[in-house]
Design a protein around this motif. Structure first.
Motif, PDB file in Angstrom:
ATOM      1  N   VAL A 168       0.819  -1.211   0.000  1.00  0.00           N
ATOM      2  CA  VAL A 168       0.000   0.000   0.000  1.00  0.00           C
ATOM      3  C   VAL A 168       0.850   1.258   0.000  1.00  0.00           C
ATOM      4  O   VAL A 168       0.582   2.213  -0.729  1.00  0.00           O
ATOM      5  CB  VAL A 168      -0.968  -0.019   1.207  1.00  0.00           C
ATOM      6  N   ALA A 169       1.896   1.306   0.813  1.00  0.00           N
ATOM      7  CA  ALA A 169       2.777   2.474   0.887  1.00  0.00           C
ATOM      8  C   ALA A 169       4.095   2.052   1.493  1.00  0.00           C
ATOM      9  O   ALA A 169       4.139   1.158   2.346  1.00  0.00           O
ATOM     10  CB  ALA A 169       2.139   3.580   1.718  1.00  0.00           C
ATOM     11  N   PRO A 170       5.214   2.672   1.106  1.00  0.00           N
ATOM     12  CA  PRO A 170       6.495   2.366   1.744  1.00  0.00           C
ATOM     13  C   PRO A 170       6.512   2.867   3.181  1.00  0.00           C
ATOM     14  O   PRO A 170       5.806   3.809   3.541  1.00  0.00           O
ATOM     15  CB  PRO A 170       7.511   3.119   0.881  1.00  0.00           C
ATOM     16  N   LEU A 171       7.327   2.235   4.014  1.00  0.00           N
ATOM     17  CA  LEU A 171       7.394   2.612   5.425  1.00  0.00           C
ATOM     18  C   LEU A 171       7.838   4.053   5.608  1.00  0.00           C
ATOM     19  O   LEU A 171       7.517   4.688   6.615  1.00  0.00           O
ATOM     20  CB  LEU A 171       8.342   1.676   6.174  1.00  0.00           C
ATOM     21  N   ASN A 205       3.496   3.416  16.323  1.00  0.00           N
ATOM     22  CA  ASN A 205       4.461   3.137  15.250  1.00  0.00           C
ATOM     23  C   ASN A 205       3.996   2.031  14.303  1.00  0.00           C
ATOM     24  O   ASN A 205       4.825   1.300  13.746  1.00  0.00           O
ATOM     25  CB  ASN A 205       5.838   2.780  15.826  1.00  0.00           C
ATOM     26  N   LYS A 206       2.699   1.914  14.124  1.00  0.00           N
ATOM     27  CA  LYS A 206       2.149   0.921  13.203  1.00  0.00           C
ATOM     28  C   LYS A 206       1.349   1.629  12.116  1.00  0.00           C
ATOM     29  O   LYS A 206       0.396   2.356  12.414  1.00  0.00           O
ATOM     30  CB  LYS A 206       1.266  -0.077  13.946  1.00  0.00           C
ATOM     31  N   GLY A 207       1.751   1.430  10.853  1.00  0.00           N
ATOM     32  CA  GLY A 207       1.111   2.107   9.742  1.00  0.00           C
ATOM     33  C   GLY A 207      -0.193   1.446   9.327  1.00  0.00           C
ATOM     34  O   GLY A 207      -0.272   0.221   9.184  1.00  0.00           O
ATOM     35  N   ILE A 208      -1.227   2.272   9.132  1.00  0.00           N
ATOM     36  CA  ILE A 208      -2.525   1.782   8.649  1.00  0.00           C
ATOM     37  C   ILE A 208      -3.034   2.761   7.593  1.00  0.00           C
ATOM     38  O   ILE A 208      -2.487   3.847   7.412  1.00  0.00           O
ATOM     39  CB  ILE A 208      -3.579   1.673   9.773  1.00  0.00           C
ATOM     40  N   TYR A 209      -4.093   2.374   6.909  1.00  0.00           N
ATOM     41  CA  TYR A 209      -4.739   3.280   5.959  1.00  0.00           C
ATOM     42  C   TYR A 209      -6.244   3.083   6.031  1.00  0.00           C
ATOM     43  O   TYR A 209      -6.742   2.039   6.468  1.00  0.00           O
ATOM     44  CB  TYR A 209      -4.217   3.044   4.538  1.00  0.00           C
ATOM     45  N   GLN A 210      -6.975   4.121   5.591  1.00  0.00           N
ATOM     46  CA  GLN A 210      -8.430   4.083   5.529  1.00  0.00           C
ATOM     47  C   GLN A 210      -8.865   4.604   4.171  1.00  0.00           C
ATOM     48  O   GLN A 210      -8.373   5.625   3.701  1.00  0.00           O
ATOM     49  CB  GLN A 210      -9.052   4.934   6.640  1.00  0.00           C
ATOM     50  N   ASP A 211      -9.797   3.883   3.520  1.00  0.00           N
ATOM     51  CA  ASP A 211     -10.338   4.287   2.225  1.00  0.00           C
ATOM     52  C   ASP A 211     -11.746   4.829   2.385  1.00  0.00           C
ATOM     53  O   ASP A 211     -12.549   4.282   3.160  1.00  0.00           O
ATOM     54  CB  ASP A 211     -10.371   3.104   1.256  1.00  0.00           C
ATOM     55  N   TYR A 212     -12.042   5.903   1.629  1.00  0.00           N
ATOM     56  CA  TYR A 212     -13.382   6.490   1.651  1.00  0.00           C
ATOM     57  C   TYR A 212     -13.820   6.778   0.218  1.00  0.00           C
ATOM     58  O   TYR A 212     -13.028   7.260  -0.603  1.00  0.00           O
ATOM     59  CB  TYR A 212     -13.403   7.777   2.478  1.00  0.00           C
ATOM     60  N   PHE A 213     -15.073   6.485  -0.065  1.00  0.00           N
ATOM     61  CA  PHE A 213     -15.649   6.691  -1.397  1.00  0.00           C
ATOM     62  C   PHE A 213     -16.468   7.971  -1.391  1.00  0.00           C
ATOM     63  O   PHE A 213     -17.302   8.181  -0.510  1.00  0.00           O
ATOM     64  CB  PHE A 213     -16.534   5.492  -1.756  1.00  0.00           C
TER      65      PHE A 213
END
Length: 849
Positions: A282-285, A360-368
């Motif tokens: 999803v994305a680099p650190l 220090n934990k990467g996450i993501y959220q998607d929205y339409f």
């Protein structure tokens, strides 16, 4: 023997693993195509090998034999080497990529215009298709780059863009992929490089959250995607070599921030990991190692948001991806905030630590978010959630915006000329100029005789004027309803017509003004603002006046000066400061107001040696200013929004009657078929409505919010913003509101009031202020309701005073019993209208602007 056999098997297993890796790596590599267009050699760029489209290659076929090559020696970007050549075409050009396996692919088209013999790149126009999906339509690359630079310049950044990369994500079946480049008739096109990279199927999920709604299915199997924006928020630009899986570019976010100092950069490069192992594509650190967090010192208004603004194509669906990584707090419920997309709440009570399962934990959220055909802007905003007790601020690490295809189309037809401006806008300007010119010619011939006479008179008047007035800023000829643009166009002058003069009262001579102010003695200056200074003056008959003298050097002051003229020439009310007259001699712009002997409400609350106001006097001052605002909101068909309600704009006359002043920022309210006025945010920090700040949508409720801050200021007698105080006390509105919600406002009121007020009146007063400061305008009362409620509070206090003095004619308990449970709007408009008659003489403005 068994040991030898075992060792032999181990070696064999290693060899098998090695060949499996090599074969798998080769298959992965075969899924990528890197084409250097217009070249016949291979080039190493960002650690990858780019193959010229003229080199022998069974996987890539070029069709379109009329296409030519072009080259240049210039180039400064990471792709400078492959940007030195281009494939130029004036007929259909096809690139066919063989051996494509089924899956998703990033298709990146690189464009870097340079001088091409017999071709003007500023006039290039072409379309691009991928297996029938339209990616671009009649695009002008030079115009697109110029437009991008205009955006950068408008945000105060140096325009450095010299190339354009268009990135698309395409679902592709097994076999081949055909990219078709089709020039517009009579034009040509060019392309510098083509990049096709295989994408992990886990990069996107089919089911996402719709902004303001429930889960929706995207149907990505049959839709193309265009990457509109990809930002490393709070960090530096990351080139392709920093994103080794997909070779994406992550831009910085500063150019898109509405207010740059609304957020500060934070960084923590230690032990950053993915919350879920599957999220690695999803994305680099590196994206998660930096972030932007709401400022503590630069932006003190903590109810406001960090805002980013993006141009988008209307009438498309968008997928907004936000990347988070908690870098600072190490417990749950310490940082809770809201996420807004296009002024709608996408998520409330968002806790990064809770969602990621730790620090220090990467996450993501998607929205339409579906964008309507009338909207070409997408807003992303983050801010604290005031509905919860957490005091943490918002934080964001990365941001991506993707456009989803609609009916086999990803292109939006909008062309930019070589200057970066819309071609359609230019054509419309030409059309309107032509129509206007035609009408002007007709009028000219019809009224030729009249115009000749007028011109002769005008020349004579100009001759007389030139004798009396030196060159430079022209005299003040005040003209109601004249636009600021016209004012600037006429060198800063405002023209006066007969109607304006009749509504603005007496015309003073400059000699009278100089005599009244002792030739503008600085010792008589009682205020200063963007327009210039305000002086106290005295006429020959002893009448005190306030004189606002504009300076010719401030365009902002000029605009506010004119607005004040427009408003006050048509407003008359007992609780609005009156305009007495004007002076328009010898390059001067001067307005004359009634004099307010007791100055500003603020000067009687704190910061001066004036005697403190009693609780009754403060209530009466708030009631008077509320009456003035209620008249503004209801006294005309559309109403007027003051937009700068604060205690320095509430003036007190010799009898301590409060009047609203300073209408330089005022705006006419929305028309009947609109709910708001869209306008740039203006006002005074600490009093600004956070909803107006977020949405740039002005309503009467924005004045109500500012008035709520005034109510707390009047009872607490302290500045609305004081950075020297502890963090939780810096902002008066937040601090007082927190005490009010605990029903303990009496703990922080002005010490001069203690023991001299009715507790019941203070309780009701606090409830009114709390309602005014509701986060959403729809939950705030109208100004008429606020006015009535304050009058009721005054009744309670007066009943308490009578009881204290031994009078039993009316008790405070009776007042409470007789009061309704909720706000109702009494017939106070008639009362206001009965007070609209106001003398043109009186005492004068004390405006500290």
């Amino acid at each position: 023997m068994s040991k030898l056999r075992k060792k032999y098997l181990e070696h064999l297993l290693c060899v098998l693993i090695f060949f499996t890796y090599v074969i798998g790596y080769g298959e992965a590599q075969s899924k990528s195509f890197l084409v250097d267009c217009g070249s016949n050699t291979t080039t190493e760029v960002d650690g990858r090998t780019w193959v010229g489209d003229l080199s022998p290659n069974k996987s890539v076929t070029l069709q379109g034999f009329d296409a030519i090559t072009a080259s240049t020696s210039k180039g400064s970007s990471v792709y400078a080497e492959i940007y030195k050549t281009a494939r130029v075409f004036d007929a259909v050009l096809n690139y066919t990529f063989e051996g494509i396996t089924q899956g998703n692919y990033f298709v990146r088209l690189h464009f870097s215009p340079f001088a091409i013999e017999n071709h003007n790149v500023n006039e290039s126009s072409f379309s691009v298709f991928a297996d029938g999906l339209r990616l671009m339509l009649d695009i002008n690359i030079a115009g697109e780059i110029a437009h991008k630079n205009l955006i950068l310049e408008s945000t105060g950044h140096n325009a450095t863009a010299s190339s354009l990369v268009k990135e698309f994500l395409l679902p592709t079946g097994p076999g081949k992929l055909v990219l078709s480049f089709i020039p517009e008739k009579g034009s040509f096109g060019f392309v510098n490089a083509i990049e096709i990279v295989s994408v992990d199927d886990k990069l996107f999920k089919e089911s996402v959250t719709k902004v303001g709604g429930s889960e929706v299915e995207l149907g990505l199997g049959g839709r193309g995607i265009e990457t509109m924006y990809r930002l490393n928020v709070g960090g530096p630009k990351l080139g392709p070599s920093k994103d080794l899986k997909l070779y994406r570019t992550w831009e910085t976010d500063l150019s898109y921030m509405v207010i740059e100092n609304a957020g500060v950069e934070v960084k923590n490069s230690s032990n950053i990991t993915y919350a879920l192992a599957d999220d690695s594509p999803v994305a680099p650190l590196l994206v998660y190692e930096t972030a932007r967090m709401m400022s503590n010192t630069e932006v003190l208004e903590k109810r406001f948001n960090i805002s980013w603004k993006f141009e988008v194509d209307p009438n498309f669906d968008y997928l907004v991806r936000l990347h988070f990584c908690e870098l600072l707090v190490d417990k749950q419920n310490q940082r809770i905030f809201r996420i807004y997309i296009n002024n709608q709440t996408a998520a409330g009570n968002f806790d990064i630590f809770a969602h990621a399962g730790g620090k220090n934990k990467g996450i993501y959220q998607d929205y339409f978010d579906p964008v309507s055909s009338k909207n070409d802007v997408l807003w992303i905003q983050l801010g604290p959630d005031s509905s919860v007790g957490a005091s943490g601020d918002a934080l964001l690490s990365g941001l991506e915006i993707f456009k989803l295809s609609k009916n086999g189309n990803l292109a939006h037809l909008i062309r930019f000329d070589s200057t970066g401006h819309s071609v359609s806008d230019s054509k419309m300007r030409i059309i309107w100029i032509s129509v206007g010119a035609g009408i002007a010619i007709i009028i000219f011939f019809v009224f030729l005789g009249i115009l000749v006479v007028c011109l002769c008179k005008k020349r004579r008047s100009k001759s007389d004027e030139s004798k009396n007035n030196p060159p430079g800023w022209r005299p003040l000829f005040l003209h109601v309803n004249n636009s600021t643009a016209n004012a600037k166009a006429t060198g800063g002058s405002l023209r006066l017509n007969t109607l304006a003069a009749s509504t603005m009262g007496r015309k003073f001579t400059l000699a009278e003004i100089r005599a009244a102010t002792k030739n503008f003695d600085d010792g008589l200056a009682i205020g200063v603002g963007g327009f210039g200074k305000v002086y106290r003056g005295e006429l020959e008959d002893g009448t005190l006046i306030a004189i606002k003298r504009a300076t010719p050097h401030s365009q902002q002051g000029l605009a506010e000066f004119e607005t004040e003229i427009v408003m006050l020439s048509r407003l008359r009310h007992r609780h609005l400061v009156s305009l007495i007259g004007f002076c328009d001699e010898h390059n001067e712009m001067i307005l004359v107001y009634e004099y307010m002997a007791n100055g500003t409400l603020r000067s009687h609350l704190f910061g001066s040696n004036l005697p403190p106001l009693s609780w009754k006097q403060r209530l009466e001052a708030c009631i008077g200013s509320a009456r003035g605002l209620h008249y503004l909101h209801t006294g005309s068909e559309r109403g007027i929004i003051h937009r700068d309600v604060k205690t320095t704009n509430i003036l007190l006359d010799e009898n301590f009657v409060a009047k609203m002043s300073d209408f330089g920022l005022s705006k006419a309210g929305p028309s009947m078929d609109h709910t708001h006025v869209s306008t740039a945010v203006k006002g005074s920090f600490g009093y600004l409505d956070p909803e107006y700040f977020r949405r740039q949508q002005l309503t009467e409720k924005s004045d109500v919010y500012s008035f709520g801050v005034v109510l707390f200021e009047a009872v607490c007698a302290r500045a609305v913003i004081n950075p020297t105080l502890p963090k939780d006390q810096i902002n008066l509105a937040e601090w007082a509101l927190s005490w009010q919600k605990q029903r303990n406002l009496e703990s922080i009121i002005d010490s001069n009031l203690r023991g001299n007020y009715s507790p019941e009146s203070l309780e009701k007063y606090g409830e009114i202020a709390e309602k005014c400061l509701a986060d959403e305008g729809k939950n705030r009362p109208m100004m008429g309701e606020v006015l009535w409620s304050l009058e009721y509070v005054l009744q309670i206090h007066e009943a308490w005073l009578r009881k204290q003095n031994g009078e039993n004619s009316f008790s405070s308990s009776q007042a409470v019993e007789e009061a309704p449970e909720s706000f109702t709007l009494p017939a106070c408009s008639n009362q206001d209208s009965s007070e609209t008659e106001q003398s043109q003489t009186g005492s004068a403005l004390h405006n500290s602007a």
